[in-house]
Design a protein around this motif. Structure first.
Motif, mmCIF file in Angstrom:
data_model
loop_
_atom_site.group_PDB
_atom_site.id
_atom_site.type_symbol
_atom_site.label_atom_id
_atom_site.label_comp_id
_atom_site.label_asym_id
_atom_site.label_seq_id
_atom_site.Cartn_x
_atom_site.Cartn_y
_atom_site.Cartn_z
ATOM 1 N N GLY A 227 -11.924 -19.375 2.865
ATOM 2 C CA GLY A 227 -10.793 -20.156 3.343
ATOM 3 C C GLY A 227 -10.113 -19.516 4.546
ATOM 4 O O GLY A 227 -10.542 -18.476 5.054
ATOM 5 N N ALA A 228 -9.042 -20.143 4.990
ATOM 6 C CA ALA A 228 -8.395 -19.754 6.240
ATOM 7 C C ALA A 228 -7.196 -18.845 6.015
ATOM 8 O O ALA A 228 -6.402 -19.056 5.106
ATOM 9 C CB ALA A 228 -7.938 -21.006 6.995
ATOM 10 N N LEU A 229 -7.087 -17.840 6.865
ATOM 11 C CA LEU A 229 -5.857 -17.066 7.025
ATOM 12 C C LEU A 229 -5.312 -17.438 8.392
ATOM 13 O O LEU A 229 -5.967 -17.205 9.413
ATOM 14 C CB LEU A 229 -6.135 -15.563 6.936
ATOM 15 C CG LEU A 229 -4.888 -14.673 6.898
ATOM 16 C CD1 LEU A 229 -4.173 -14.818 5.561
ATOM 17 C CD2 LEU A 229 -5.255 -13.206 7.142
ATOM 18 N N VAL A 230 -4.139 -18.060 8.420
ATOM 19 C CA VAL A 230 -3.603 -18.584 9.676
ATOM 20 C C VAL A 230 -2.230 -18.000 9.946
ATOM 21 O O VAL A 230 -1.507 -17.598 9.022
ATOM 22 C CB VAL A 230 -3.512 -20.135 9.655
ATOM 23 C CG1 VAL A 230 -4.879 -20.756 9.431
ATOM 24 C CG2 VAL A 230 -2.536 -20.623 8.594
ATOM 25 N N ASN A 231 -1.860 -17.943 11.230
ATOM 26 C CA ASN A 231 -0.512 -17.501 11.591
ATOM 27 C C ASN A 231 0.450 -18.686 11.544
ATOM 28 O O ASN A 231 0.064 -19.814 11.194
ATOM 29 C CB ASN A 231 -0.513 -16.799 12.958
ATOM 30 C CG ASN A 231 -0.980 -17.722 14.088
ATOM 31 O OD1 ASN A 231 -0.909 -18.949 14.000
ATOM 32 N ND2 ASN A 231 -1.479 -17.129 15.160
ATOM 33 N N ILE A 232 1.699 -18.457 11.895
ATOM 34 C CA ILE A 232 2.713 -19.514 11.740
ATOM 35 C C ILE A 232 2.530 -20.646 12.742
ATOM 36 O O ILE A 232 3.190 -21.685 12.614
ATOM 37 C CB ILE A 232 4.135 -18.945 11.839
ATOM 38 C CG1 ILE A 232 4.353 -18.261 13.198
ATOM 39 C CG2 ILE A 232 4.415 -17.988 10.694
ATOM 40 C CD1 ILE A 232 5.784 -17.870 13.452
ATOM 41 N N ASN A 233 1.639 -20.457 13.726
ATOM 42 C CA ASN A 233 1.324 -21.537 14.655
ATOM 43 C C ASN A 233 0.113 -22.350 14.201
ATOM 44 O O ASN A 233 -0.346 -23.237 14.915
ATOM 45 C CB ASN A 233 1.056 -20.979 16.057
ATOM 46 C CG ASN A 233 2.309 -20.413 16.684
ATOM 47 O OD1 ASN A 233 3.382 -20.991 16.569
ATOM 48 N ND2 ASN A 233 2.185 -19.267 17.333
ATOM 49 N N GLY A 234 -0.430 -22.012 13.017
ATOM 50 C CA GLY A 234 -1.587 -22.736 12.512
ATOM 51 C C GLY A 234 -2.886 -22.336 13.168
ATOM 52 O O GLY A 234 -3.857 -23.091 13.143
ATOM 53 N N GLU A 235 -2.955 -21.121 13.727
ATOM 54 C CA GLU A 235 -4.173 -20.622 14.369
ATOM 55 C C GLU A 235 -4.922 -19.715 13.396
ATOM 56 O O GLU A 235 -4.325 -18.925 12.670
ATOM 57 C CB GLU A 235 -3.827 -19.837 15.635
ATOM 58 C CG GLU A 235 -3.119 -20.661 16.678
ATOM 59 C CD GLU A 235 -2.379 -19.811 17.695
ATOM 60 O OE1 GLU A 235 -1.838 -20.400 18.652
ATOM 61 O OE2 GLU A 235 -2.337 -18.579 17.533
ATOM 62 N N LEU A 236 -6.253 -19.836 13.408
ATOM 63 C CA LEU A 236 -7.093 -19.059 12.504
ATOM 64 C C LEU A 236 -7.151 -17.602 12.963
ATOM 65 O O LEU A 236 -7.623 -17.308 14.053
ATOM 66 C CB LEU A 236 -8.506 -19.649 12.477
ATOM 67 C CG LEU A 236 -9.490 -19.039 11.483
ATOM 68 C CD1 LEU A 236 -9.072 -19.369 10.051
ATOM 69 C CD2 LEU A 236 -10.909 -19.541 11.757
ATOM 70 N N VAL A 237 -6.693 -16.681 12.104
ATOM 71 C CA VAL A 237 -6.769 -15.257 12.429
ATOM 72 C C VAL A 237 -7.710 -14.513 11.495
ATOM 73 O O VAL A 237 -8.012 -13.339 11.716
ATOM 74 C CB VAL A 237 -5.376 -14.587 12.412
ATOM 75 C CG1 VAL A 237 -4.497 -15.163 13.510
ATOM 76 C CG2 VAL A 237 -4.704 -14.712 11.051
ATOM 77 N N GLY A 238 -8.193 -15.184 10.427
ATOM 78 C CA GLY A 238 -9.121 -14.520 9.524
ATOM 79 C C GLY A 238 -9.768 -15.482 8.554
ATOM 80 O O GLY A 238 -9.270 -16.590 8.324
ATOM 81 N N ILE A 239 -10.912 -15.053 7.994
ATOM 82 C CA ILE A 239 -11.598 -15.791 6.931
ATOM 83 C C ILE A 239 -11.428 -14.986 5.643
ATOM 84 O O ILE A 239 -11.939 -13.865 5.530
ATOM 85 C CB ILE A 239 -13.102 -15.981 7.232
ATOM 86 C CG1 ILE A 239 -13.289 -16.815 8.505
ATOM 87 C CG2 ILE A 239 -13.803 -16.653 6.056
ATOM 88 C CD1 ILE A 239 -12.782 -18.243 8.400
ATOM 89 N N ASN A 240 -10.697 -15.552 4.689
ATOM 90 C CA ASN A 240 -10.408 -14.846 3.445
ATOM 91 C C ASN A 240 -11.712 -14.540 2.706
ATOM 92 O O ASN A 240 -12.524 -15.435 2.464
ATOM 93 C CB ASN A 240 -9.479 -15.680 2.566
ATOM 94 C CG ASN A 240 -8.145 -15.918 3.241
ATOM 95 O OD1 ASN A 240 -7.610 -15.033 3.906
ATOM 96 N ND2 ASN A 240 -7.606 -17.118 3.096
ATOM 97 N N THR A 241 -11.882 -13.280 2.314
ATOM 98 C CA THR A 241 -13.199 -12.839 1.849
ATOM 99 C C THR A 241 -13.173 -12.094 0.531
ATOM 100 O O THR A 241 -14.028 -12.315 -0.328
ATOM 101 C CB THR A 241 -13.854 -11.941 2.925
ATOM 102 O OG1 THR A 241 -14.067 -12.724 4.093
ATOM 103 C CG2 THR A 241 -15.184 -11.376 2.455
ATOM 104 N N ALA A 242 -12.224 -11.192 0.336
ATOM 105 C CA ALA A 242 -12.323 -10.291 -0.812
ATOM 106 C C ALA A 242 -10.963 -9.969 -1.402
ATOM 107 O O ALA A 242 -9.935 -10.006 -0.717
ATOM 108 C CB ALA A 242 -13.011 -8.991 -0.393
ATOM 109 N N ILE A 243 -10.995 -9.665 -2.686
ATOM 110 C CA ILE A 243 -9.844 -9.091 -3.366
ATOM 111 C C ILE A 243 -10.332 -7.842 -4.084
ATOM 112 O O ILE A 243 -11.507 -7.719 -4.412
ATOM 113 C CB ILE A 243 -9.191 -10.071 -4.371
ATOM 114 C CG1 ILE A 243 -10.246 -10.593 -5.363
ATOM 115 C CG2 ILE A 243 -8.513 -11.217 -3.663
ATOM 116 C CD1 ILE A 243 -9.677 -11.536 -6.400
#
Length: 465
Positions: A227-243
């Motif tokens: 899934g998406a990790l986005v900043n407050i402008n709705g821009e993709l800054v990462g792909i959620n991968t691991a816990i």
């Protein structure tokens, strides 16, 4: 009045003519492929911000609304033939069917249906189903994968889709607000908020390739993968991968592949069919207290060069053993994962400006990146790379490939990494191409016999059944 009308008409025609000429001669064409990286100047709102975070500067509702339709539910489907259970056998159900092997999330990155997810979400899938936020379901084609970074690229046959634009992950700041968008526990379209807890985080515990993740405390659970990790402008800054937790569920921090790394991997798969890896041509590591004391260093941050590969861009640029790399281009290098995280966004033949210390003096050198070729021997979870003449000479062997890293915590990485494989199934190997050709023609049910030379120069034969 007539003169005023004429003047107004001339002004309108002049404006239209000027605009038309600008469109024809000056307006830049948008190239085909992925949409460009968004250059929106995001304000990094710290976690201790005392104002109204739901005001004009940081409206979470707007960011959520702009991204939720760009995240999809990805289902890993296995197709089987004949009876699958004892009940099927008893009741004569021999027609086969489908079974859900796993599920996760994915991010639409272009309006024509390209989707990024994690490789582990779709691994060993016979079919991949993608469900959009509007409940439409598509069969997805797997365009390519990169096991090292755990990134996969999918494609569905659709047009005009809502997508999430790439942001610049090099610009994320500690304490910056971010949103995680995904489908945890099969709960569709879930949005959680948190901050950037760390950058260039290395989770490597058993292989030789340092990783570089964005760490966040936004709640991420099973199903958020891809899934998406986005900043407050709705821009993709990462792909959620691991816990990382003892329970397998969220405990306060999670990790995402930076968007700059993701974009580079995706573009490589689309253009070349695989990931193009560039390397400086050094071996080294982060500076530790022991290293500081042993070498009497005056700095506690950076990457200490332990070895320069013969014939590499680093050697040609003049880097030497003992140099301390402090910066590459405009990226500060405080630890080894800072270096690898940035280099992984580059390709072979790219040039980078390396700032380093030598005997306390700051120097700079332009380094052309070399191509790094590896091959993953999937049945035994080992990745091999080409060796240098120095590697062969050091162990007094004439040919072989080096075990670059192990892909399973069950394998003794400390013993295997750095050893040289000279033959597979009694066939000599001299490069990764030889290894690939052997396994391409090999029956998967056959034993695998590997001849290795360890770091002490001792030859051993290992058999995998």
């Amino acid at each position: 009045m007539k003169n005023l009308s004429k003047l107004l008409l001339v002004s309108i025609l002049g404006g239209a003519l000027t605009l038309g000429c600008y469109k024809i001669f000056f307006e830049e064409e948008i190239p085909a492929g992925l949409p460009p990286v968004s250059n929106t100047a995001a304000e990094a709102i710290p976690a201790n911000y005392s104002g109204n975070i739901y005001g004009t500067n940081a409206d979470f509702t707007e960011a959520a609304e702009n991204t939720v339709n760009g995240v999809v539910h990805v289902k890993n489907v296995a197709v089987f033939k004949g009876p699958r259970t004892l009940r099927d056998l008893m009741y004569g159900n021999n027609s086969g069917g489908k079974a859900l092997q796993g599920a996760g999330s994915g991010v639409i990155i272009s309006p024509d249906g390209y989707i990024v997810t994690n490789n582990h979400v779709i691994r060993e899938a016979n079919e991949v189903e993608v469900t959009l936020n509007n409940n439409k379901t598509y069969q997805a084609e797997i365009i390519g994968t990169d096991e090292t970074s755990d990134i996969a690229l999918l494609k569905i046959d659709a047009e005009g889709l809502d997508y999430i634009p790439f942001g610049d992950s090099d610009n994320v700041k500690l304490g910056e607000w971010v949103l995680a968008v995904g489908n945890p526990f099969n709960l569709k379209s879930t949005v959680t908020a948190g901050i950037i807890s760390a950058t260039a985080r290395d989770l490597n515990t058993y292989d030789a390739t340092p990783q570089s993740f964005i760490q966040t405390d936004a709640a991420i659970n099973p199903g958020n993968s891809g899934g998406a990790l986005v900043n407050i402008n709705g821009e993709l800054v990462g792909i959620n991968t691991a816990i990382t937790s003892q329970t397998g569920s969220y405990v306060g921090y999670a990790f995402a592949v930076p968007s700059n790394n993701t974009r580079k991997i995706v573009e490589d798969i689309m253009e070349y069919g695989d990931v193009q890896k560039g390397i400086l041509g050094i071996r080294g590591g982060s500076i530790t207290q022991r290293v500081i004391e042993e070498l009497d260093l005056k700095t506690s941050q950076g990457v200490l060069v332990a070895e320069v590969t013969s014939g590499s861009g680093a050697e040609k640029a003049g880097l030497k053993e003992g140099d301390i790399i402090k910066k590459i281009d405009d990226i500060n290098i405080n630890k080894f994962s800072d270096l690898t995280g940035y280099i992984y966004t580059k390709r072979p033949e790219d040039e980078v400006l390396v700032t380093f210390l030598r005997e306390g003096n700051e120097k700079q050198a332009r380094v052309k990146l070399s191509k790094f070729e590896t091959y993953v021997i999937s049945p035994i979870k080992i990745e091999v790379a080409n060796v240098t003449k120095e590697d062969l000479k050091a162990l007094n062997v004439e040919n072989g490939v080096k075990i670059h890293r192990t892909l399973s915590p069950k394998l003794p990485a400390e013993e295997l990494v750095g050893t040289i494989i000279t033959a597979i199934d009694n066939k000599p190997v001299s490069n990764v191409g030889d290894v690939e050709r052997i396994f391409r023609s090999k029956n998967p049910k056959e034993d695998i016999v590997i001849t290795i030379v360890d770091r002490n120069g001792q030859k051993q034969r290992m058999v995998w059944r």
